[in-house]
Design an enzyme around this catalytic site. Structure first.
Site, mmCIF file in Angstrom:
data_model
loop_
_atom_site.group_PDB
_atom_site.id
_atom_site.type_symbol
_atom_site.label_atom_id
_atom_site.label_comp_id
_atom_site.label_asym_id
_atom_site.label_seq_id
_atom_site.Cartn_x
_atom_site.Cartn_y
_atom_site.Cartn_z
ATOM 1 N N GLU A 265 0.835 -1.213 0.000
ATOM 2 C CA GLU A 265 0.000 0.000 0.000
ATOM 3 C C GLU A 265 0.862 1.252 0.000
ATOM 4 O O GLU A 265 0.764 2.088 0.901
ATOM 5 C CB GLU A 265 -0.888 0.022 1.257
ATOM 6 C CG GLU A 265 -1.713 -1.225 1.508
ATOM 7 C CD GLU A 265 -2.272 -1.293 2.937
ATOM 8 O OE1 GLU A 265 -1.883 -0.483 3.800
ATOM 9 O OE2 GLU A 265 -3.115 -2.172 3.181
ATOM 10 N N ARG A 304 3.115 19.612 6.796
ATOM 11 C CA ARG A 304 4.065 18.687 7.423
ATOM 12 C C ARG A 304 5.088 19.367 8.338
ATOM 13 O O ARG A 304 5.350 18.858 9.424
ATOM 14 C CB ARG A 304 4.759 17.829 6.358
ATOM 15 C CG ARG A 304 3.769 16.961 5.553
ATOM 16 C CD ARG A 304 4.482 15.978 4.633
ATOM 17 N NE ARG A 304 5.164 14.951 5.382
ATOM 18 C CZ ARG A 304 6.450 14.916 5.623
ATOM 19 N NH1 ARG A 304 7.253 15.827 5.100
ATOM 20 N NH2 ARG A 304 6.969 13.958 6.345
ATOM 21 N N CYS A 334 -1.565 33.483 10.505
ATOM 22 C CA CYS A 334 -1.392 34.036 11.854
ATOM 23 C C CYS A 334 -1.198 32.931 12.888
ATOM 24 O O CYS A 334 -2.079 32.655 13.709
ATOM 25 C CB CYS A 334 -2.581 34.914 12.210
ATOM 26 S SG CYS A 334 -2.668 36.321 11.101
ATOM 27 N N GLU A 335 -0.077 32.262 12.795
ATOM 28 C CA GLU A 335 0.332 31.217 13.739
ATOM 29 C C GLU A 335 1.853 31.221 13.735
ATOM 30 O O GLU A 335 2.466 31.228 12.667
ATOM 31 C CB GLU A 335 -0.106 29.818 13.244
ATOM 32 C CG GLU A 335 -1.572 29.557 13.146
ATOM 33 C CD GLU A 335 -2.230 29.235 14.477
ATOM 34 O OE1 GLU A 335 -1.509 28.927 15.449
ATOM 35 O OE2 GLU A 335 -3.466 29.319 14.539
HETATM 36 C C1 LIG Z 1 -0.984 6.049 5.198
HETATM 37 C C2 LIG Z 1 -1.126 4.613 4.945
HETATM 38 C C3 LIG Z 1 -0.410 3.994 3.910
HETATM 39 C C4 LIG Z 1 0.594 4.730 3.064
HETATM 40 O O1 LIG Z 1 1.787 4.939 3.746
HETATM 41 P P1 LIG Z 1 3.051 5.589 3.003
HETATM 42 O O2 LIG Z 1 4.057 5.725 4.063
HETATM 43 O O3 LIG Z 1 2.602 6.894 2.452
HETATM 44 O O4 LIG Z 1 3.477 4.648 1.933
HETATM 45 C C5 LIG Z 1 -0.637 2.656 3.688
HETATM 46 N N1 LIG Z 1 -1.528 1.950 4.431
HETATM 47 C C6 LIG Z 1 -2.227 2.510 5.428
HETATM 48 C C7 LIG Z 1 -3.188 1.698 6.200
HETATM 49 C C8 LIG Z 1 -2.062 3.851 5.722
HETATM 50 O O5 LIG Z 1 -2.746 4.401 6.725
#
Ligand SMILES: *Cc1c(COP(=O)(O)O)cnc(C)c1O
Length: 408
Positions: A265, A304, A334-335
């Site tokens: 993922e 970030r 404004c922070e």
């Molecule tokens: C955010 C997330 C990702 C992606 O993570 P990366 O570090 O951007 O590759 C994959 N799986 C789940 C469940 C997430 O919450």
């Protein structure tokens, strides 16, 4: 990470689309995806994590490359479908799926739910029963390994809200297997984001595989093993990306002889380095004890640094032969937490353009309208360098249109 086929004309892009502006490169998206595919092989399923950057044109780009998707809300599923993504390559992660979201995902025919608790298993079973369907589920197990990343993006430790505790995993699988409207198909973990060390990722997989074997002994045979998000990317000048081939080889060695399909993922590592935030210097302000480069981009465009104290490389578009200043690069919000970089040495003056690098991931997707700042436009450069507007700059009128309809 990109083979530079062309150099974007940032001054022209700023003149045409204004600033702040997110600029993405299609060639870099493709290259990042192909790096995963060649390292892990065609048999693996790559489910791009939509939350990293959910722009429809980015999603379509990945869909055309054959990518699946990892979603964390019904809204993200709607994006995937609108972009032409395949529901049957989409997995639904997240700790708090609502009944409406589960219903929507079942109707759409997603590949599986990554389930994070027993009550969620029961809820999915109930919704599936109501719709006369069977829901495919994978359990997100918390392997309790330290990902060695920022606490806010570390998710695999005991005290995180994510996943099912390792010690409870077997019981959870038995529970799932006994529910009539569930089909247990996999196991997953995601120990955190921006992982620079491979060892914890490999250790997490090893812990999952122990469970897979125990489950098989009980007659619960899984079809896939999902090892979660992708590798970290270099943000600092002196950082190096983890070796994706070494990671793939370590995974392959542990998966050898197994029938399960591998799922990943990745989010950040597919889009992060493919994007920059282009911003213009408003003023160079000499403060009492510190200097500031005030730019038109801000924490609402790139959260970030404020949220994680994250570092992004900042570079002037044109290297000028003027005296450099060492200053904090800050936005107009404004922070005091509104900064994009601290103590940067840059030879710039009012009107100059700056590039905030590695702004393809968790930048536009985390943007807000704080201080009634319209969200910035997004541009995608195709393989030849041709720019396409993939999200127009918001207007102030759009920001309050719904409220205006409610005025008495
Ligand atoms: C955010 C997330 C990702 C992606 O993570 P990366 O570090 O951007 O590759 C994959 N799986 C789940 C469940 C997430 O919450």
């Amino acid at each position: 990470m990109t083979d530079i086929a062309f150099q974007p004309d940032y001054a022209a892009l700023a003149a045409t689309y204004g600033t702040p502006l997110y600029v993405y490169r299609a060639d870099a998206l493709t290259q990042a995806f192909n790096t995963y595919r060649s390292a892990f092989g065609e048999a693996a399923l790559f489910c791009y994590a939509v939350k990293a950057n959910g722009n429809l044109s980015i999603l379509r780009h990945f869909a055309r490359l054959g990518s699946g998707f990892d979603i964390v809300s019904g809204g993200e599923l709607a994006r995937v479908l609108a972009a032409g993504g395949a529901a049957d390559k989409t997995i639904f992660s997240g700790v708090g799926k609502s009944e409406a979201e589960i219903e929507y995902a079942l109707a759409a025919g997603i590949l599986c739910f990554n389930v994070e608790s027993l009550p969620e298993l029961d809820r999915i079973n109930q919704v599936a029963a109501r719709l006369g369907k069977t829901a495919s589920v994978s359990l997100r197990i918390n392997p309790d390994v330290d990902a060695q990343t920022h606490p806010y993006i570390s998710t695999g430790l005991k005290d995180n809200k994510f996943g099912i505790a390792y010690a409870d995993a077997l019981g959870a699988y038995r529970h799932a297997a006994a529910l009539p409207h569930l089909r247990v198909c996999g196991i997953d973990c995601h120990i955190g984001s921006q992982l620079i060390n491979l060892a914890p990722m490999v250790e997490a997989l090893e812990r999952l595989l122990l469970l897979v074997d125990t489950l098989a002994d009980e007659g619960i045979v899984l079809e896939h093993i999902d090892i979660g998000g992708g590798i970290g990317i270099p943000y600092r000048e002196d950082e190096a990306a983890p070796d994706i081939r070494a990671y793939a080889q370590a995974v392959a060695a542990r998966m050898a002889g197994r029938s399960q399909r591998l799922i990943l993922e990745p989010g950040r590592s597919l889009v992060g380095a493919a994007g920059v935030l282009l911003t213009r210097v408003e003023f160079v302000k000499h403060g009492e004890s510190k200097d500031f480069i005030v730019v038109d981009g801000a924490m609402n465009d790139l959260m970030r640094p404020s949220l994680y104290d994250a570092y992004h490389r900042i570079e002037a578009v044109v290297a000028k032969d003027i005296a450099p200043v060492t200053a904090d690069v800050v936005g107009p919000i404004c922070e005091s937490g509104d900064f994009l970089g601290r103590d940067r040495t840059l030879a710039v003056e009012a009107g100059d353009l700056l590039l905030i690098h590695e702004a393809g991931a968790y930048a536009a997707s985390m943007a807000s309208n704080y201080n009634t700042r319209p969200r910035a436009a997004e541009v995608l450069l195709d393989e030849t360098g041709q720019a396409r507007l993939i999200r127009p700059r918001e207007t102030v009128a759009e920001l309050f249109a719904a409220e205006a309809r409610c005025l008495d």
